[in-house]
Scaffold this active site. Structure first.
Site, PDB file in Angstrom:
ATOM      1  N   HIS A   1       3.758  -1.191   1.211  1.00  0.00           N
ATOM      2  CA  HIS A   1       2.737  -1.027   0.180  1.00  0.00           C
ATOM      3  C   HIS A   1       2.561   0.434  -0.221  1.00  0.00           C
ATOM      4  CE1 HIS A   1       1.728  -5.184   0.834  1.00  0.00           C
ATOM      5  NE2 HIS A   1       1.427  -4.960   2.091  1.00  0.00           N
TER       6      HIS A   1
ATOM      7  N   HIS B   1      -1.219 -10.347  -2.600  1.00  0.00           N
ATOM      8  CA  HIS B   1      -0.762 -11.726  -2.799  1.00  0.00           C
ATOM      9  C   HIS B   1      -1.351 -12.341  -4.064  1.00  0.00           C
ATOM     10  CE1 HIS B   1      -0.069 -12.053   1.841  1.00  0.00           C
ATOM     11  NE2 HIS B   1       0.676 -11.131   1.267  1.00  0.00           N
TER      12      HIS B   1
ATOM     13  N   ASP C   1       5.355  -8.978  -1.908  1.00  0.00           N
ATOM     14  CA  ASP C   1       4.436  -7.846  -1.813  1.00  0.00           C
ATOM     15  C   ASP C   1       4.738  -6.808  -2.887  1.00  0.00           C
ATOM     16  OD1 ASP C   1       2.902  -8.782   0.298  1.00  0.00           O
ATOM     17  OD2 ASP C   1       3.967  -7.621   1.828  1.00  0.00           O
TER      18      ASP C   1
ATOM     19  N   HIS D   1       9.195 -12.270   1.478  1.00  0.00           N
ATOM     20  CA  HIS D   1       7.787 -11.872   1.447  1.00  0.00           C
ATOM     21  C   HIS D   1       7.644 -10.400   1.070  1.00  0.00           C
ATOM     22  CE1 HIS D   1       3.523 -12.085   2.178  1.00  0.00           C
ATOM     23  NE2 HIS D   1       3.638 -10.879   2.725  1.00  0.00           N
TER      24      HIS D   1
END
Length: 310
Positions: free
Chosen positions: A261, A76, A238, A234
């Protein structure tokens, strides 16, 4: 040209997974420094914010300096730095995890806007231009980088919970799109996952105020959603933060389907393992005008009340 933050920006909060209190500060850095995390509780151990320092972890991006110092949940704050155009900074943190704050990048962006930017007009900025498609797959998930004049992100997600369901979004990330479209979108999870994560020692700092929690067709977090497609936004946030670990602005289109991720980092590793798939380019004024942070500080400063999210 290269940039840094003009003065210190400070933040306090708790780690999403550890639940521990943590302090973080973003400080100015010289040209050609890049983004470096510094663990102030470990004798100022330095951890470069680079793709090849990412180590496998659950549910977040974790950096390791190879000498015993790590810092997790960096995505973030990395997205905020990339989205405001900061190319050089020291990020001091007094623990192993970045504070979750409200679950989005908006508080970090607000702190950066208040601190301002400093420019290095005599320090050329280099970018990474993707020359051909590079893709990674795992089961139903895949991620791809394709040639483009500037960064664009396409993302699709699929969840059985009706409150999320199937969502997809495509954004050209030039000229402040991150601030206007993505920065306030919060991390999310299903209520059924919360107990399991906490039993495994994760999400100990999570609350209904720093994450969107859903249960079937219900949104349990007070106030509901900030955007009807907040979940996919979101995931794009990311991806922005994880792509920033390339170490320079990317001139590419990122396409993610059910990606996370680990897959984005796997994609960067695949890119840099193929020297003919990318090249360094010096950022010209024409390229600079289309980078994610171009004009963000002045535009965001005029809309400061909108940045003050819970």
């Amino acid at each position: 040209m290269q940039t840094t933050i003009a003065s210190k920006a400070q933040f306090r909060g708790v780690g999403l997974h550890s639940g521990a209190a943590v302090r973080l500060a973003i400080l100015p850095a010289p040209a050609d420094h890049g983004i470096v995390f510094v663990r102030t509780d470990l004798g100022r151990a330095r951890i470069p914010a680079l793709w090849d320092h990412v180590t496998p972890s659950q549910l977040c991006t974790l950096l390791d300096n190879g000498q015993g110092a790590t810092v997790s949940t960096v995505e973030h704050v990395m997205a905020a730095l990339a989205g405001t155009g900061i190319t050089n900074a020291v990020v001091e943190v007094n623990g192993p995890e970045i504070p979750i704050l409200d679950g989005s990048s908006a508080p970090f962006v607000q702190g950066i806007v208040e601190a301002g930017l400093r420019y290095y007009p005599d320090a050329p900025l280099r970018a990474i231009r993707v020359l051909r498609d590079v893709e990674v797959r795992q089961g139903l998930a895949h991620a791809r980088l394709s040639p483009a004049d500037h960064l664009a992100i396409d993302f699709q997600i699929d969840f059985t919970d009706a409150a999320i369901g199937h969502q997809e979004k495509s954004l050209d990330m030039a000229n402040g799109t991150f601030v206007h479209e993505l920065m306030d979108s919060r991390t999310f999870c299903r209520q059924s996952d919360v107990v399991q994560m906490q039993q495994n020692g994760l999400a100990l700092g999570g609350t209904y105020l720093n994450a969107v929690v859903v249960d079937g067709d219900k949104v349990l977090s007070p106030g509901g959603l900030r955007h009807k497609d907040e979940a996919v936004r979101h995931k794009m946030l990311d991806a922005m933060g994880d792509l920033a670990l390339a170490g320079a602005p990317l001139l590419a289109r990122y396409t993610g389907h059910r990606a996370g991720h680990a897959m984005t980092n796997k994609l960067l590793r695949a890119l840099f393992a193929q020297p003919d798939a990318w090249e360094w380019v010096t950022v010209t004024p024409a390229i600079q005008r289309h980078l994610p942070g171009a004009g963000v500080i002045s535009a965001a400063a005029r809309a400061m009340p909108a940045l003050a999210v819970a």
